[in-house]
Design a protein around this motif. Structure first.
Motif, mmCIF file in Angstrom:
data_model
loop_
_atom_site.group_PDB
_atom_site.id
_atom_site.type_symbol
_atom_site.label_atom_id
_atom_site.label_comp_id
_atom_site.label_asym_id
_atom_site.label_seq_id
_atom_site.Cartn_x
_atom_site.Cartn_y
_atom_site.Cartn_z
ATOM 1 N N GLU A 134 -3.153 2.526 6.027
ATOM 2 C CA GLU A 134 -4.597 2.463 5.577
ATOM 3 C C GLU A 134 -5.214 1.477 4.476
ATOM 4 O O GLU A 134 -6.186 0.782 4.356
ATOM 5 C CB GLU A 134 -5.436 3.774 5.751
ATOM 6 C CG GLU A 134 -5.557 4.587 7.004
ATOM 7 C CD GLU A 134 -5.861 6.008 6.884
ATOM 8 O OE1 GLU A 134 -6.868 6.010 5.766
ATOM 9 O OE2 GLU A 134 -5.891 6.698 7.775
ATOM 10 N N SER A 135 -4.333 1.530 3.426
ATOM 11 C CA SER A 135 -4.574 0.402 2.471
ATOM 12 C C SER A 135 -4.704 -0.953 2.744
ATOM 13 O O SER A 135 -3.683 -1.230 3.387
ATOM 14 C CB SER A 135 -3.683 0.975 1.185
ATOM 15 O OG SER A 135 -3.911 0.070 0.193
ATOM 16 N N ALA A 136 -5.207 -1.581 2.201
ATOM 17 C CA ALA A 136 -5.162 -3.207 2.246
ATOM 18 C C ALA A 136 -4.081 -3.723 1.610
ATOM 19 O O ALA A 136 -3.479 -4.814 2.075
ATOM 20 C CB ALA A 136 -6.530 -3.668 1.858
ATOM 21 N N ASN A 137 -3.490 -3.025 0.820
ATOM 22 C CA ASN A 137 -2.350 -3.658 -0.043
ATOM 23 C C ASN A 137 -1.275 -2.388 -0.069
ATOM 24 O O ASN A 137 -1.248 -1.626 -1.247
ATOM 25 C CB ASN A 137 -2.473 -4.036 -1.560
ATOM 26 C CG ASN A 137 -3.628 -5.179 -1.419
ATOM 27 O OD1 ASN A 137 -3.013 -6.519 -0.789
ATOM 28 N ND2 ASN A 137 -4.609 -5.218 -1.866
ATOM 29 N N PRO A 138 -0.569 -1.929 0.962
ATOM 30 C CA PRO A 138 0.397 -0.973 0.994
ATOM 31 C C PRO A 138 1.521 -1.303 0.026
ATOM 32 O O PRO A 138 2.037 -2.647 -0.235
ATOM 33 C CB PRO A 138 0.946 -0.921 2.288
ATOM 34 C CG PRO A 138 0.498 -2.225 3.039
ATOM 35 C CD PRO A 138 -0.680 -2.581 2.251
#
Length: 296
Positions: A259-263
């Motif tokens: 879900e994070s834009a920057n995993p």
């Protein structure tokens, strides 16, 4: 808004089950997999869409990938490769066949499934690939050579895949758990008994000791099915949970990875894994070996 779809493998118990329930609770459409008919039936009662998958069977992998993409109308947002087992045994007692079986289940099958899903993600310009690795993909431990080798290989392949998919919109992450409450030890104990001639080994006395230790650990393991809420409640907030966490700790990383834009490229789960990663970076090789021998 259309729900995002994730394929999660190995959902019959432990990490896979908790993650499937947890992602479903967050509004994801979860396609879960299991090998056995009874487990498939159980997962369906939880409101999950379920496919049969055996990582050691190429036809099963092909069918699962095809069916998952069909269910998702070609719009699969994420895959979480999780189903695996640990094969104990001294390296000198591992037959080539046993080593191959470990790699089929923990490495080759994962690669086969993932590469069948990547084209659809490339066409969409987005997707998340998350691998459930292990602290034993960072450091080696005695008596776990087959599992060590499969997870070290997985880490190398995953890191390479991340580099090769840079700019494609597909993000690749690796979750590396340390001790997690599950039936992992019980499955490892069964694999040792079934696939290694411990009685015929020159190290039979050592095996007798290790089997007793595994039996004690397996006997203390919890029921294999924990919802995220049950997992968090069982873990609590004391000192001990830093060493053995519940499967909800892996779920938290999976949520961020999908879900994070920057995993993150790597998620180190449990105190044990974080310390192992730090030791790998900072300590001389001889010190690392001493620590591995002392903790085995």
């Amino acid at each position: 808004m259309t729900a995002r779809t994730i394929l999660i493998t190995g959902c019959s118990s432990g990490i896979g089950y908790t993650c499937a329930i947890g992602m479903q609770q967050r509004g994801w459409r979860v396609i879960a997999t299991a090998r056995k008919p009874d487990d498939i039936a159980m997962l369906k009662t939880k409101g999950l869409e379920v496919l049969q998958l055996d990582y050691t069977d190429a036809s099963s992998i092909a069918a699962c990938a095809q069916q998952a993409l069909k269910l998702a109308d070609g719009k699969l947002d994420a895959v979480f490769n999780n189903g695996a087992y640990g094969q104990p045994g001294l390296v000198e007692d591992l037959s080539v066949g046993v080593l191959r079986e470990q790699f089929e289940a923990n490495f080759f099958g994962w690669h086969d499934l993932t590469t069948r899903l990547i084209p659809a993600m490339r066409d969409r310009g987005s997707g998340r690939i998350v691998q459930c690795s292990s602290v034993l993909g960072i450091i080696a431990a005695p008596y776990r050579g087959a599992y060590n080798a499969s997870k070290f290989a997985l880490e190398g392949l995953t890191d390479t895949l991340r580099l090769e998919l840079h700019g494609s919109g597909i993000k690749v992450s690796s979750i590396l758990p340390g001790p997690i409450r599950s039936r992992f030890t019980l499955h490892a104990l069964n694999a040792l008994r079934d696939k290694v001639d411990t009685a015929g080994s020159r190290h039979h006395a050592l095996y007798a000791k290790r089997i007793a230790e595994l039996e004690a650990t397996a006997g203390a393991e919890p029921a294999p099915l924990e919802t995220p809420e049950e997992s968090r409640k069982s873990t609590g907030n004391g000192l001990l949970p830093q060493y053995r966490l519940g499967p909800d700790a892996v779920l938290d990383c999976l949520i961020h990875a999908t879900e994070s834009a920057n995993p993150k490229p790597h998620y180190h789960v449990t105190y044990t894994t974080r310390m192992a990663a730090l030791a790998r970076r900072l300590l001389p090789d001889r010190w690392q070996e001493k620590l591995a021998l002392r903790s085995s």
